[in-house]
Write a protein that holds these residues in place. Structure first.
Motif, PDB file in Angstrom:
ATOM      1  N   VAL A   1       1.043  -1.134   0.037  1.00 44.75           N
ATOM      2  CA  VAL A   1      -0.102  -0.183   0.133  1.00 44.75           C
ATOM      3  C   VAL A   1       0.863   1.213  -0.109  1.00 44.75           C
ATOM      4  O   VAL A   1       0.696   2.276  -0.798  1.00 44.75           O
ATOM      5  N   LEU A   2       2.039   1.228   0.982  1.00 45.82           N
ATOM      6  CA  LEU A   2       2.824   2.285   1.077  1.00 45.82           C
ATOM      7  C   LEU A   2       4.017   2.158   1.076  1.00 45.82           C
ATOM      8  O   LEU A   2       4.662   0.964   1.311  1.00 45.82           O
ATOM      9  N   GLU A   3       5.042   2.680   0.160  1.00 43.64           N
ATOM     10  CA  GLU A   3       6.346   2.421  -0.224  1.00 43.64           C
ATOM     11  C   GLU A   3       7.080   3.759   0.048  1.00 43.64           C
ATOM     12  O   GLU A   3       6.857   4.733  -0.505  1.00 43.64           O
ATOM     13  N   LEU A   4       7.928   3.637   1.060  1.00 43.75           N
ATOM     14  CA  LEU A   4       8.915   4.779   1.247  1.00 43.75           C
ATOM     15  C   LEU A   4      10.109   4.447   0.880  1.00 43.75           C
ATOM     16  O   LEU A   4      10.816   3.536   1.145  1.00 43.75           O
ATOM     17  N   LYS A   5      10.907   5.260   0.219  1.00 46.94           N
ATOM     18  CA  LYS A   5      12.041   4.951  -0.322  1.00 46.94           C
ATOM     19  C   LYS A   5      13.202   6.162   0.002  1.00 46.94           C
ATOM     20  O   LYS A   5      12.898   7.284  -0.543  1.00 46.94           O
ATOM     21  N   ASN A   6      14.267   5.964   0.612  1.00 47.86           N
ATOM     22  CA  ASN A   6      15.175   6.809   1.001  1.00 47.86           C
ATOM     23  C   ASN A   6      14.766   8.257   1.392  1.00 47.86           C
ATOM     24  O   ASN A   6      15.221   9.111   0.921  1.00 47.86           O
ATOM     25  N   ILE A   7      13.838   8.101   2.205  1.00 43.06           N
ATOM     26  CA  ILE A   7      13.286   9.514   2.731  1.00 43.06           C
ATOM     27  C   ILE A   7      14.314  10.285   3.733  1.00 43.06           C
ATOM     28  O   ILE A   7      14.823   9.461   4.429  1.00 43.06           O
ATOM     29  N   HIS A   8      14.508  11.289   3.408  1.00 46.46           N
ATOM     30  CA  HIS A   8      15.333  12.218   4.121  1.00 46.46           C
ATOM     31  C   HIS A   8      14.415  13.572   4.526  1.00 46.46           C
ATOM     32  O   HIS A   8      13.751  14.000   3.715  1.00 46.46           O
ATOM     33  N   LYS A   9      14.732  13.994   5.575  1.00 51.42           N
ATOM     34  CA  LYS A   9      14.028  15.265   6.009  1.00 51.42           C
ATOM     35  C   LYS A   9      15.057  16.050   7.050  1.00 51.42           C
ATOM     36  O   LYS A   9      15.576  15.527   8.180  1.00 51.42           O
ATOM     37  N   ALA A  10      15.139  17.258   6.620  1.00 55.43           N
ATOM     38  CA  ALA A  10      16.202  18.168   7.572  1.00 55.43           C
ATOM     39  C   ALA A  10      15.280  19.424   7.712  1.00 55.43           C
ATOM     40  O   ALA A  10      14.352  19.920   6.865  1.00 55.43           O
ATOM     41  N   PHE A  11      15.464  19.776   8.926  1.00 51.89           N
ATOM     42  CA  PHE A  11      14.657  21.045   9.415  1.00 51.89           C
ATOM     43  C   PHE A  11      15.752  22.260   9.571  1.00 51.89           C
ATOM     44  O   PHE A  11      16.446  22.052  10.510  1.00 51.89           O
ATOM     45  N   GLY A  12      15.834  22.822   8.516  1.00 47.46           N
ATOM     46  CA  GLY A  12      17.315  23.863   8.706  1.00 47.46           C
ATOM     47  C   GLY A  12      18.350  22.802   8.641  1.00 47.46           C
ATOM     48  O   GLY A  12      18.603  22.178   7.723  1.00 47.46           O
ATOM     49  N   GLY A  13      19.131  23.188   9.513  1.00 45.63           N
ATOM     50  CA  GLY A  13      20.663  22.380   9.830  1.00 45.63           C
ATOM     51  C   GLY A  13      20.246  21.055  10.318  1.00 45.63           C
ATOM     52  O   GLY A  13      21.022  19.993  10.219  1.00 45.63           O
ATOM     53  N   VAL A  14      18.999  20.752  11.077  1.00 39.79           N
ATOM     54  CA  VAL A  14      18.779  19.503  11.615  1.00 39.79           C
ATOM     55  C   VAL A  14      18.230  18.641  11.074  1.00 39.79           C
ATOM     56  O   VAL A  14      17.220  18.670  10.493  1.00 39.79           O
ATOM     57  N   VAL A  15      19.055  17.440  10.942  1.00 37.78           N
ATOM     58  CA  VAL A  15      18.452  16.278  10.273  1.00 37.78           C
ATOM     59  C   VAL A  15      17.707  15.463  11.193  1.00 37.78           C
ATOM     60  O   VAL A  15      17.941  14.715  12.267  1.00 37.78           O
ATOM     61  N   ALA A  16      16.382  15.286  10.774  1.00 37.80           N
ATOM     62  CA  ALA A  16      15.375  14.649  11.577  1.00 37.80           C
ATOM     63  C   ALA A  16      15.328  13.056  11.164  1.00 37.80           C
ATOM     64  O   ALA A  16      14.923  12.370  11.811  1.00 37.80           O
ATOM     65  N   ILE A  17      15.270  13.023   9.605  1.00 40.17           N
ATOM     66  CA  ILE A  17      14.949  11.543   9.218  1.00 40.17           C
ATOM     67  C   ILE A  17      16.427  11.328   8.218  1.00 40.17           C
ATOM     68  O   ILE A  17      16.629  12.437   7.168  1.00 40.17           O
ATOM     69  N   GLN A  18      16.838  10.457   8.398  1.00 39.37           N
ATOM     70  CA  GLN A  18      17.847  10.018   7.332  1.00 39.37           C
ATOM     71  C   GLN A  18      17.743   8.711   6.443  1.00 39.37           C
ATOM     72  O   GLN A  18      17.832   7.689   7.223  1.00 39.37           O
ATOM     73  N   ASP A  19      17.624   8.705   5.390  1.00 43.94           N
ATOM     74  CA  ASP A  19      17.612   7.636   4.295  1.00 43.94           C
ATOM     75  C   ASP A  19      16.529   6.349   4.771  1.00 43.94           C
ATOM     76  O   ASP A  19      17.133   5.475   5.350  1.00 43.94           O
ATOM     77  N   PHE A  20      15.419   6.894   5.133  1.00 46.14           N
ATOM     78  CA  PHE A  20      14.377   5.865   5.464  1.00 46.14           C
ATOM     79  C   PHE A  20      13.559   5.112   4.578  1.00 46.14           C
ATOM     80  O   PHE A  20      13.179   5.935   3.694  1.00 46.14           O
ATOM     81  N   SER A  21      13.535   3.791   4.515  1.00 47.24           N
ATOM     82  CA  SER A  21      12.749   3.179   3.485  1.00 47.24           C
ATOM     83  C   SER A  21      11.849   2.116   4.178  1.00 47.24           C
ATOM     84  O   SER A  21      12.417   1.240   5.284  1.00 47.24           O
ATOM     85  N   LEU A  22      10.763   1.975   3.756  1.00 48.44           N
ATOM     86  CA  LEU A  22       9.657   1.139   4.333  1.00 48.44           C
ATOM     87  C   LEU A  22       8.654   0.632   3.639  1.00 48.44           C
ATOM     88  O   LEU A  22       8.176   1.632   2.928  1.00 48.44           O
ATOM     89  N   ASP A  23       8.228  -0.541   3.545  1.00 47.67           N
ATOM     90  CA  ASP A  23       7.106  -0.824   2.588  1.00 47.67           C
ATOM     91  C   ASP A  23       5.748  -1.413   3.714  1.00 47.67           C
ATOM     92  O   ASP A  23       6.122  -1.944   4.778  1.00 47.67           O
ATOM     93  N   LEU A  24       4.745  -1.056   3.482  1.00 45.88           N
ATOM     94  CA  LEU A  24       3.424  -1.502   4.406  1.00 45.88           C
ATOM     95  C   LEU A  24       2.551  -2.152   3.521  1.00 45.88           C
ATOM     96  O   LEU A  24       2.116  -1.433   2.554  1.00 45.88           O
TER      97      LEU A  24
END
Ligand SMILES: Nc1ncnc2c1ncn2[C@@H]1O[C@H](COP(=O)(O)OP(=O)(O)O)[C@@H](O)[C@H]1O
Ligand SMILES: [Mg+2]
Lengths: 319, 251
Positions: B12-35
């Motif tokens: 249903v859901l595929e996350l591939k290499n998700i990356h999230k930074a708030f300004g300089g703060v890296v909150a999520i690094q290279d996240f991958s998951l299938d649901l």
């Protein structure tokens, strides 16, 4: 039996029942003590209704604003600006342009309030406190404090002294505003969104309600209602002056609160605001008939409003 | 690995290499998951690990800095939460996004009220009936669909919030610490409701701080630590010790 009455109460939104008891109690008090002073005459009672028409319409606008968790303190100044705008325009142009100018002024000031509250995220209390002063000044300077006569008979008939099928036009305006206001408030999605936003703005936001647009809308509704109230004043008095609406702030807020609308949002009643407004009008009228001096009237009215608001706030928070 | 079997079991859901930074703060690094549909995946990690941020990315509140999100195989990019919602993704928040002074049925339909033609008047009766049917079905024990939220217990409220998500979700429900504020009995009831959602063929991603709960509910467990995806384990093939050491980084 109890179930039935509470179903009726819910249908018509008669939340704080205290207001209705208070209304009857004060009515009976004046009816008995002022029996010889003409309180109960048809003329006097219909006068009360006619005099409260502008306040009732302002109160309906305020129900939407308070229910959404905001406040509008500027509607009294809007009344004056709108009435003057209509009167000034009608000196040169047709009645239609006068009406458009009056309502347009109200909506425009409401829009200014709304943009600052909704999009610049300034507190509505401070924004409308400032615009209250600002537009009171505008109203004074518009005509150099002069009163502007409204000469169009059509206008004064339509908004003031006229009647249709034997019903005074001010009564019809009041009825129309109450019915439309009640239906929009209680029966439309918009009304539901207003109430939900005042109840929990975050819940409304995550549920997909466009909260900023809604805040803008309620302040424009209040501005529009105040604009209409300005037209009604100008119609009834056949003139517009910067003092119109000046003394309505306390009365209208009290009417709305006493009528079961929560000061901090999420709950309100248009019908309650009507009854609250009639209650305030009756109070004014009774105190005058009692022969109180203006200063005594102000003191007594203030005390009664304080008491009424205290009782109805207890009633609404417990309910 | 044929292309055919790929589509049949398409998640249903595929996350591939998700990356999230708030300004300089890296909150999520290279996240991958299938649901997959009918699957409950638990997301665990210490405070600040990035769990809520991940849920906000999936639900359209935040856009990922980079990476792709696929829903039923199609790449999506939500510009706001209502877009994710209309794609069938619902969120249950830990702080109960409910309007307290409103009845249950108005909360269930909040922002999506049913109206009657031709004047667009609220159809309270239909909303009430649908709500009643749903809470009965999910066994959310509330006095009635007309009860005011303020008069309900914490567990009942969370039941309402989950019922709302269930009513609108067609693909995926995200739960961010749904039992954090609840007592033992209430938690058990909410877990029961969440468990029953599997049968509705929804994919479920749940954040929880209670490992007991995670082991009771989930099919798989995904561990985050300071924005890094430490690993995904099948619940049946791991134990608390392993998960704890993955969360803390201490062997
Ligand atoms: N809107 C935001 N702006 C800046 N930093 C944020 C924002 N949201 C989260 N963060 C940061 O991202 C990190 C992960 O936070 P969060 O996802 O809330 O963690 P968790 O839910 O796992 O406790 C934290 O360092 C937090 O400070
Ligand atoms: Mg969190």
């Amino acid at each position: 039996m109890f179930k039935r009455t509470s179903a009726i109460a819910r249908k018509f939104d008669l939340q704080g029942s205290v207001i209705y008891l208070g209304f009857i109690a004060i009515f009976l008090f004046f009816a008995i003590t002022l029996a010889d002073d003409g309180f109960l005459t048809t003329r006097n009672l219909s006068n009360i209704v006619l005099q409260t028409a502008p306040a009732t319409i302002m109160a309906i606008g305020l129900v939407f604003v308070l229910s959404a968790g905001e406040i509008d303190l500027s509607f009294g100044s809007i009344v004056a600006v709108s009435a003057l705008a209509a009167a000034v325009v009608m000196q040169e142009h047709s009645m239609l342009f006068g009406i458009l100018a009056g309502l347009g002024a109200g909506l425009a000031i409401g829009w200014i309030n709304g943009v600052m509250v909704a999009y610049l995220r300034l507190p509505s209390f401070l924004v409308t406190l400032a615009t209250m002063g600002l537009f009171a000044g505008v109203a004074r300077s518009m005509t150099d404090l002069r009163s502007i006569p409204v000469l169009s008979d059509t206008f004064t008939g339509f908004f003031g002294s006229g009647s249709f099928f034997g019903i005074p036009s001010l009564v019809l305006w009041t009825l129309a505003a109450v019915i439309v206001g009640h239906l929009v408030y209680r029966e439309s999605r918009f009304g539901a969104h207003v109430i939900a936003t005042g109840d929990n703005a975050r819940a409304a936001q995550v549920s997909g309600i466009k909260v900023p647009r809604l805040r803008l809308a309620v302040l424009m509704i209040s501005g529009g209602c105040a604009g209409l109230a300005g037209l009604l004043y100008a119609g009834r008095l056949q003139a517009a002056k910067y003092t119109l609406g000046e003394s309505d702030l306390m009365t209208v807020i009290a009417a709305v609160i006493v009528g079961g609308t929560a000061l901090n949002g999420g709950k309100g009643s248009v019908i309650g605001a009507l009854v609250g407004s009639l209650l305030m009008g009756m109070l004014n009228n009774g105190l005058i008939l009692m022969g109180l001096s203006v200063s005594d009237q102000m003191i007594v009215r203030g005390l009664i409003i304080l008491l009424a608001v205290a009782i109805s706030l207890r009633d609404t928070t417990r309910a | 690995m044929s292309a055919n079997s790929e589509t049949i079991t398409s998640p249903v859901l595929e996350l591939k290499n998700i990356h999230k930074a708030f300004g300089g703060v890296v909150a999520i690094q290279d996240f991958s998951l299938d649901l997959k549909a009918g699957e409950i995946v638990a997301l665990v990690g210490d405070n600040g690990a990035g769990k809520s941020t991940l849920i906000k990315i999936i639900s359209g509140v935040h856009a990922p800095t980079s990476g792709t999100i696929r829903l039923d195989g199609e790449a999506v990019s939500f510009s706001d939460a209502s877009m994710a919602r209309s794609s069938g993704i619902e969120v249950v928040y830990q702080d109960l996004a409910l309007a307290d002074l409103q009845p249950v049925y108005m909360n269930l339909f909040l922002g999506r009220e049913k109206v009657r033609k031709p004047f667009g008047m609220l159809d309270r009766r239909a909303m009430m009936q649908e709500t009643q049917a749903l809470v009965d079905e999910l066994d959310v024990r509330i006095p009635s669909a007309n009860a005011m939220i303020r008069d309900l217990s914490g567990g009942q409220r969370q039941g309402v919030a989950i019922a709302r998500a269930t009513h609108w979700a067609t693909k995926l429900i995200l739960l961010d610490e749904p039992t954090a504020a609840l007592g033992v009995a209430e938690t058990a009831k909410v877990e029961e409701i969440v468990q029953s959602l599997k049968a509705r063929n929804l994919a479920i991603l749940i954040i929880s701080h209670s490992l007991d709960q995670v082991f009771r509910l989930s099919d798989r467990i995904c561990v985050l630590r300071r924005g890094n995806q430490i690993g995904v384990r099948e619940t049946a093939k791991t134990d608390k010790n392993e998960i704890v050491s993955m969360i803390t980084g201490l062997a």
